[in-house]
Design a protein around this motif. Structure first.
Motif, short mmCIF file in Angstrom:
data_model
loop_
_atom_site.label_atom_id
_atom_site.label_comp_id
_atom_site.label_asym_id
_atom_site.label_seq_id
_atom_site.Cartn_x
_atom_site.Cartn_y
_atom_site.Cartn_z
N PHE A 1 0.84 -1.19 0.00
CA PHE A 1 0.00 0.00 0.00
C PHE A 1 0.88 1.24 0.00
O PHE A 1 2.00 1.25 0.50
N SER A 2 0.34 2.31 -0.56
CA SER A 2 1.12 3.53 -0.77
C SER A 2 1.62 4.17 0.52
O SER A 2 2.64 4.86 0.52
N ASP A 3 0.91 3.94 1.64
CA ASP A 3 1.31 4.59 2.89
C ASP A 3 2.25 3.73 3.73
O ASP A 3 2.58 4.08 4.86
N LYS A 4 2.71 2.59 3.18
CA LYS A 4 3.65 1.74 3.90
C LYS A 4 5.06 2.32 3.82
O LYS A 4 5.42 3.01 2.88
N HIS A 5 5.86 2.01 4.84
CA HIS A 5 7.24 2.49 4.90
C HIS A 5 8.08 1.82 3.82
O HIS A 5 7.76 0.72 3.35
N ILE A 6 9.15 2.50 3.44
CA ILE A 6 10.02 1.96 2.39
C ILE A 6 10.59 0.60 2.81
O ILE A 6 10.93 -0.23 1.96
N TYR A 7 10.68 0.36 4.11
CA TYR A 7 11.16 -0.94 4.58
C TYR A 7 10.25 -2.07 4.10
O TYR A 7 10.71 -3.17 3.78
N ASP A 8 8.93 -1.81 4.05
CA ASP A 8 7.99 -2.83 3.57
C ASP A 8 8.22 -3.13 2.10
O ASP A 8 8.00 -4.27 1.65
N VAL A 9 8.63 -2.13 1.34
CA VAL A 9 8.97 -2.36 -0.08
C VAL A 9 10.14 -3.33 -0.18
O VAL A 9 10.12 -4.29 -0.97
N LEU A 10 11.17 -3.11 0.63
CA LEU A 10 12.33 -4.01 0.62
C LEU A 10 11.94 -5.42 1.08
O LEU A 10 12.41 -6.41 0.52
N ARG A 11 11.07 -5.50 2.08
CA ARG A 11 10.65 -6.81 2.58
C ARG A 11 9.90 -7.59 1.50
O ARG A 11 10.17 -8.78 1.25
N VAL A 12 8.95 -6.93 0.83
CA VAL A 12 8.18 -7.60 -0.22
C VAL A 12 9.08 -7.98 -1.39
O VAL A 12 8.95 -9.05 -1.98
N SER A 13 10.01 -7.11 -1.73
CA SER A 13 10.96 -7.41 -2.80
C SER A 13 11.73 -8.69 -2.51
O SER A 13 11.91 -9.55 -3.38
N ALA A 14 12.19 -8.83 -1.26
CA ALA A 14 12.95 -10.03 -0.88
C ALA A 14 12.05 -11.26 -0.90
O ALA A 14 12.44 -12.32 -1.38
N GLU A 15 10.83 -11.13 -0.37
CA GLU A 15 9.91 -12.26 -0.32
C GLU A 15 9.51 -12.73 -1.72
O GLU A 15 9.38 -13.93 -1.97
N GLN A 16 9.33 -11.78 -2.64
CA GLN A 16 8.88 -12.10 -3.99
C GLN A 16 10.02 -12.26 -4.97
O GLN A 16 9.78 -12.59 -6.14
N ASN A 17 11.25 -12.02 -4.52
CA ASN A 17 12.42 -12.11 -5.39
C ASN A 17 12.24 -11.28 -6.65
O ASN A 17 12.40 -11.74 -7.78
N SER A 18 11.90 -10.02 -6.44
CA SER A 18 11.60 -9.12 -7.55
C SER A 18 12.35 -7.81 -7.39
O SER A 18 12.53 -7.31 -6.27
N ASN A 19 12.77 -7.23 -8.53
CA ASN A 19 13.48 -5.95 -8.51
C ASN A 19 12.54 -4.75 -8.52
O ASN A 19 12.99 -3.61 -8.39
#
Length: 221
Positions: free
Chosen positions: A75-93
């Motif tokens: 979601f747009s109001d999530k911290h940038i840390y959540d972006v990094l977490r999802v990226s790692a979980e999904q193995n996506s750039n």
């Protein structure tokens, strides 16, 4: 430091009616191997270059592909840390950003997310990184900071991770403003703190690659 602040507007979303040849052209133009797929403003997943090459037909519609990583969003109001977490979980750039009505807003690239996270943790600042191991019940950042400040050193930022081998312990990673750690280590150890590792940074201009390396060391990855 919310996700929407770091949306990369240079990465366009694909539609179901777009052809694979056009998708490849976009990927080549913006130098990526993945693009988001949307339908009527909703995020469906990611279209990857390898999947397009498997079909090998530039006239085939993107909608004929089954997109990957439909859960690769925040979601747009999530911290940038959540972006990094999802990226790692999904193995996506890249990670898609949605509003609270699940409407697609754009994507954040890992390069942008890492740079932003590094800025927030003072990773680019000269100094040093210290990693402590301690019991969760013993954790007091104010007390640890007081001991460090007694050696004319300040804590710029901190980061906690759990110990995968012992759930009662944590690893505390500290970014300090001084490169010399000898006296700080001695003081902490005198008060019973266990120093796992440390990194003393050299002075000079820090490149983007160095900043990313510093971030990974800071996160103890």
């Amino acid at each position: 430091m919310q996700a929407y602040e770091f949306i990369n507007n240079l990465i366009p979303p694909l539609k179901l009616s777009d052809k694979m040849g056009m998708a490849l052209s976009w990927m080549e133009e913006i130098r990526t191997d993945v693009l988001p797929l949307t339908d009527q403003g909703k995020f469906l997943g990611l279209v990857k270059e390898d999947n397009i090459f498997e079909i090998n037909d530039p006239e085939t519609l993107v909608g004929d592909l089954l997109p990957d990583n439909p859960a690769c969003w925040v979601f747009s109001d999530k911290h940038i840390y959540d972006v990094l977490r999802v990226s790692a979980e999904q193995n996506s750039n890249i990670v898609a950003v949605l509003d609270r009505d699940s409407n697609y807003l754009g994507v954040v690239t890992m390069e942008d997310a890492i740079a932003a996270f590094a800025d927030s943790l003072s990773i680019q600042s000269q100094g040093s990184v210290l990693i402590l191991s301690l019991n969760m019940t013993e954790y007091s950042l104010s007390e640890i900071s007081r001991l460090i400040e007694s050696e004319n050193t300040k804590v710029l930022s901190s980061f906690i991770t759990t110990d995968p081998l012992d759930e009662t312990k944590i690893k505390l990673t500290l970014k300090l403003d001084q490169p010399e750690l000898r006296h700080v280590k001695a003081t902490l150890e005198r008060f019973g703190y266990r120093v796992l590792d440390h990194y003393q940074e050299e002075s000079g201009v820090t490149s983007e690659e160095d900043r990313i390396g510093n971030l990974l060391r800071f996160l103890d990855i």
